[in-house]
Write a protein that holds these residues in place. Sequence first.
Motif, PDB file in Angstrom:
ATOM      1  N   LYS A 140       0.819  -1.209   0.000  1.00  0.00           N
ATOM      2  CA  LYS A 140       0.000   0.000   0.000  1.00  0.00           C
ATOM      3  C   LYS A 140       0.854   1.259   0.000  1.00  0.00           C
ATOM      4  CE  LYS A 140      -3.968   0.604  -0.121  1.00  0.00           C
ATOM      5  NZ  LYS A 140      -4.800   0.656  -1.353  1.00  0.00           N
ATOM      6  N   THR A 141       2.012   1.218   0.674  1.00  0.00           N
ATOM      7  CA  THR A 141       2.810   2.440   0.787  1.00  0.00           C
ATOM      8  C   THR A 141       3.896   2.501  -0.268  1.00  0.00           C
ATOM      9  OG1 THR A 141       4.300   1.340   2.304  1.00  0.00           O
ATOM     10  CG2 THR A 141       2.464   2.510   3.280  1.00  0.00           C
ATOM     11  N   ASN A 142       4.102   1.392  -1.007  1.00  0.00           N
ATOM     12  CA  ASN A 142       5.091   1.353  -2.069  1.00  0.00           C
ATOM     13  C   ASN A 142       6.491   1.672  -1.549  1.00  0.00           C
ATOM     14  OD1 ASN A 142       5.877   0.963  -4.697  1.00  0.00           O
ATOM     15  ND2 ASN A 142       5.801   3.149  -5.167  1.00  0.00           N
ATOM     16  N   LEU A 201      -5.728   2.936   5.354  1.00  0.00           N
ATOM     17  CA  LEU A 201      -4.727   2.506   4.378  1.00  0.00           C
ATOM     18  C   LEU A 201      -5.393   2.067   3.072  1.00  0.00           C
ATOM     19  CD1 LEU A 201      -2.043   0.331   6.221  1.00  0.00           C
ATOM     20  CD2 LEU A 201      -1.665   2.395   4.889  1.00  0.00           C
ATOM     21  N   ARG A 202      -6.514   1.359   3.232  1.00  0.00           N
ATOM     22  CA  ARG A 202      -7.216   0.841   2.066  1.00  0.00           C
ATOM     23  C   ARG A 202      -7.612   1.948   1.107  1.00  0.00           C
ATOM     24  NH1 ARG A 202     -10.564  -3.671   0.930  1.00  0.00           N
ATOM     25  NH2 ARG A 202     -12.140  -2.232   0.190  1.00  0.00           N
ATOM     26  N   ARG A 203      -7.974   3.096   1.704  1.00  0.00           N
ATOM     27  CA  ARG A 203      -8.487   4.179   0.865  1.00  0.00           C
ATOM     28  C   ARG A 203      -7.379   4.899   0.111  1.00  0.00           C
ATOM     29  NH1 ARG A 203     -11.320   8.110   4.036  1.00  0.00           N
ATOM     30  NH2 ARG A 203     -11.627   9.106   2.025  1.00  0.00           N
ATOM     31  N   LEU A 204      -6.125   4.684   0.544  1.00  0.00           N
ATOM     32  CA  LEU A 204      -5.025   5.379  -0.138  1.00  0.00           C
ATOM     33  C   LEU A 204      -4.834   4.782  -1.534  1.00  0.00           C
ATOM     34  CD1 LEU A 204      -2.271   5.603   2.603  1.00  0.00           C
ATOM     35  CD2 LEU A 204      -3.892   7.348   1.849  1.00  0.00           C
ATOM     36  N   PRO A 205      -4.571   5.650  -2.518  1.00  0.00           N
ATOM     37  CA  PRO A 205      -4.239   5.097  -3.829  1.00  0.00           C
ATOM     38  C   PRO A 205      -2.873   4.421  -3.737  1.00  0.00           C
ATOM     39  CG  PRO A 205      -3.906   7.473  -3.796  1.00  0.00           C
ATOM     40  CD  PRO A 205      -4.509   7.104  -2.472  1.00  0.00           C
ATOM     41  N   SER A 206      -2.714   3.295  -4.414  1.00  0.00           N
ATOM     42  CA  SER A 206      -1.415   2.647  -4.290  1.00  0.00           C
ATOM     43  C   SER A 206      -0.872   2.286  -5.667  1.00  0.00           C
ATOM     44  CB  SER A 206      -1.517   1.401  -3.419  1.00  0.00           C
ATOM     45  OG  SER A 206      -2.313   0.448  -4.073  1.00  0.00           O
ATOM     46  N   SER A 229       2.051  -2.792 -10.050  1.00  0.00           N
ATOM     47  CA  SER A 229       3.032  -3.160 -11.070  1.00  0.00           C
ATOM     48  C   SER A 229       2.316  -3.266 -12.415  1.00  0.00           C
ATOM     49  CB  SER A 229       3.682  -4.486 -10.705  1.00  0.00           C
ATOM     50  OG  SER A 229       2.762  -5.529 -10.881  1.00  0.00           O
ATOM     51  N   ALA A 230       3.106  -3.246 -13.492  1.00  0.00           N
ATOM     52  CA  ALA A 230       2.513  -3.288 -14.838  1.00  0.00           C
ATOM     53  C   ALA A 230       1.632  -4.522 -14.986  1.00  0.00           C
ATOM     54  CB  ALA A 230       3.630  -3.312 -15.874  1.00  0.00           C
ATOM     55  N   GLU A 231       2.099  -5.644 -14.429  1.00  0.00           N
ATOM     56  CA  GLU A 231       1.335  -6.888 -14.545  1.00  0.00           C
ATOM     57  C   GLU A 231       0.022  -6.792 -13.781  1.00  0.00           C
ATOM     58  OE1 GLU A 231       4.476  -6.662 -13.766  1.00  0.00           O
ATOM     59  OE2 GLU A 231       5.605  -7.862 -15.219  1.00  0.00           O
ATOM     60  N   GLU A 232       0.080  -6.122 -12.601  1.00  0.00           N
ATOM     61  CA  GLU A 232      -1.142  -5.999 -11.810  1.00  0.00           C
ATOM     62  C   GLU A 232      -2.157  -5.114 -12.522  1.00  0.00           C
ATOM     63  OE1 GLU A 232       1.131  -6.582  -7.548  1.00  0.00           O
ATOM     64  OE2 GLU A 232       0.383  -4.611  -8.114  1.00  0.00           O
ATOM     65  N   ARG A 233      -1.653  -4.040 -13.165  1.00  0.00           N
ATOM     66  CA  ARG A 233      -2.580  -3.164 -13.896  1.00  0.00           C
ATOM     67  C   ARG A 233      -3.230  -3.918 -15.040  1.00  0.00           C
ATOM     68  NH1 ARG A 233       1.386   1.283 -13.407  1.00  0.00           N
ATOM     69  NH2 ARG A 233       2.256   0.212 -15.152  1.00  0.00           N
TER      70      ARG A 233
END
Lengths: 258, 766
Positions: free
Chosen positions: B650-652, B736-741, B744-748
């Motif tokens: 979530k925090t990268n 935390l869930r509400r934060l944009p995260s 990875s390219a594969e996940e997108r």
Amino acid sequence: MIHVRELTKSYADLRRGHFVALAGISFAAQPGEIFGLLGPNGAGKTTVLRILSTVLRPTAGSASVNGYDVVTQPALVRHQIGYVSCNTAVYDRMTAWEMVEYFGRLYGLDDETLRERMEDVFRRLKMEEIRDVPGAKMSTGMKQKVSIARAIVHDPPVLIFDEATAGLDVLVARAMLRTVAQLRDQGKCVIFSSHIMREVERLCDRIAIMHRGHILAEGTLDDLRREYEENDLEELFFHLISDHELNEIGVAANDHSP
Amino acid sequence: MSWTNVKLIFLRELKDQLRDRRTIFTIAVLPLLLYPLLAMIVFQVQQFRKENPSRVQIVGASDLAPLPRLLADGHFAPELCSQAERRLLVLDIDETPPNRLPSSEVAARARRDLQAGRFDAVVYFPPDFARELQRFREKQADSAAADAPPAAPEPQIFLSTASDKSRVARDRLWSVLNEWRTSIVQDTLRQNDLPLAAAMPFEVNNQDVAEETGKRAVIWSKVLPFVLLVWALTGAFYPAIDLCAGEKERGTLETLLSSPAQRSEIVWGKLLTVMTFSMVTSLLNLASMGITGTFILTQLQKIASSPLPVEVGPPPLIAVVWLVMALVPVSAMFSALSLAIAAFARSSKEGQYYLMPLLMVSLPLMTLPMLPGSQLDVGSSLIPLTGVVLLLKSLIEGQYWEAIKHFPLVTAVTASCCLLAIRWAVDQFNNEAVLFRENERFTVSLWVRHLLRDREDTPSVGEALFCGVLLLVIRFFANFLLPVPTHWSGFVQTTLVLQIALIATPACLMAIMLTRRPLAALAVRAPTFLSTVPAAALLAIFLHPAITWLSIAIRALYPLGDDVLAQLKPLDTMLQNAPLWQAVLLIGLTPAICEELAFRGFILSGLRHIGHRWIAIAMTAALFGIAHGLLQQSLSAFVVGLVIGYVAVKTNSIWPAMVFHMVHNSLMVLLTHVSRSDVSEHPLLSRLLVPASEAFGPWTWLARWIGESLQSEQLVYHPVAVALMLAGAGVVVLWLRRLPSHASAEERLQEALDHQTPAPYSAKAS
């Protein structure tokens, strides 16, 4: 209908690092026309068509079919196309009828539409007599007919033929080309790849000449003849390719000279 | 995913397989014929089988005269052994008087003879054996005296334990010589007018209370699960090869792939087909074997004069029910594995090669539970397959409490294995490199050059997994090589070496060598939102009570062994007596940095290329858990790993993960340093921490159950505090869930693929 922009495909290769199969090609094809991809073996024709049929994913660039993106909406793209290639075989242990029916259902046709479409397709392709022949017992020509039937059973707006006449005898090949022409006349957008000049010359409305992942020339046959002042397509093709190879060697030599 | 398509594909594949004569033969005909045939062969061979006699040399037996006789007519005396036994011992009696044979010469000759294979065993009576024995017996008669007379010199059997025949000869000799010794004892007793019972005041009698079905269950519980699993695997493998590699070969796979069916639908359709065949093969084999086996054993029982050593009869009905229930997940797992392997293979031939490695891995897992003494416990239930077999064994034997206790673990392990295998198979179908794999020239030097030349920003999935496995292997060997610390400074050294040299360094080296941007590979970068760093600390504080209770519960459910407890005790004392700041630095800070660099750094960065963040997080957490060595610790470390992985994703960034880890571990250290007097002095602390004996208030049964793993003096978090803080943790997680995260390219791509809206059929429109 089909838009291909800067499409690139490279493979990781142990020896050469990245092997570039497609070096950023672009073209577009419209409904009611047959777009021909002409090129020697290894030119990248199959790679383009596999990307369009979403079996391969491009490394860069984009392609869309009927507005759907091949990378992010592959399932939707596959609904729009019928794909026939020398690599798409028929099932040995299924009859022609079962095979076409199976794919018709995968395309989501309901029972009634499917039956109508199948009767129509089997009549048009003159396949009534091989209805109950299993794939293993079919000749190459029969198999190709089944493949075409399988590809058009859902009446897709886009058809892709990849070296579809390979291995067919003259009679069957002629019949097949006639079918492709009919599909164009019905307003389909057809992409047809081949390394046989005469087929392309007779059939295609526009062609792109491909070599080593590049499109060397693109346009109607008349455009190309005018532009390169060469009436014979085979000569034209040969000149383009040898010029391109000379260029490449020149570039490579310049790279290596101090 | 559309189940209509799955069903369509499943039915087609099923029909296709059923139209194949070979499939029908291997699935249905072979098992029906196999077992009767096997039984016939066994019977035939049995008729020709005979026991080989042992060749034995007897040396120094010429003056055994005063004793009850040992030999008669060149054989052992008939009163010492049965007629059959006499035939099985062929004697060569050396008549040379013993006093002319020095024992060294006899030993040398026996060695030569045994090695040359002339005899299977040599019995040697030393020169004075008979005389001494006689004297011993007489002395016994003279005095029931206090001073024990010297025993006679010992006869010797020369044998070679390296030879089976020799060991058999030894066993046969033992029984004869034992009988002879008894007869000597009885003779002595008789001479002294003592009753025979003086030498054998009582006998021990076995009383078997097991019921008929129970006895049968024991045998079936060993045989059936094994047969079931082997056939489930075999039955899955061959159809899988045909359905994937075979289709590739025949060119029909590309046809299917260019149809609108999604990859997951294709995999599920094929998976269900393979599963069907796996289960049917298994059940048919089981039935055929059961029926043939029962039939033969009953026949044998009718023929045999004495009752057979094993109880026979059909397996109890309940056993069959359990087996069939266990078959479903097991064959799902095997089918998915076979499917993934088959999808990887270029051709059926290549596919067949992979059966062997698959068997090599799974056979030990299946046979492990058949070893005597292996039982269902926390360790074995965590092993895939082994856990299932042991659970089955417990169920068939009717030990339901054991089974229920370990059911969650076994199910969790099996389910995750199934899901992973299915996911793997789907990924194989999504991976064009696998589907259109061509032969390429492979040399190690080319490959190493490729690794170093074509580096990516972050590690690949393979490199990440390799790193994880490498860390585990290093850890395994370090356990043996690092000294067990006996004092605090030794403990400090061992921990530092383990953390810095054996965990952080390999990960950092791999990041530097295998990636273009090592810092990105280790996720060393500022978090997207700085506020997530204190949030991670807060989350660690809020979750600590719950996690502490989780590990207490784990220990209560799966208690530590006494030897492990004994090993841990000095370490615990050491930690309690160490200066607090040192303990916090060592246990809190060091692992937070080193382990995070390796696990949430290199490994998680690589695994995120899988395209499913929760699979990446779970796999990282599993590796993190296993790296903790002790199974009970691994389980809670796995849970902690899940939370830290989520924070990192979530925090990268690695920083919040490190902060969470540090706060969590430091709180653990602090808890060991807090004493009861500290608690009673601070009112707030006394609300938070209570002695274990008071923690449960009215729920004494819970206290009793958990209490075994706790000392009543030990301080634990108050249950109310646990609940309140867990709620706090929930709030932090929601935030935390509400934060944009960052994805990875594969996940997108996966995200996009999962959200294609299926187009309605539009042929009419076009």
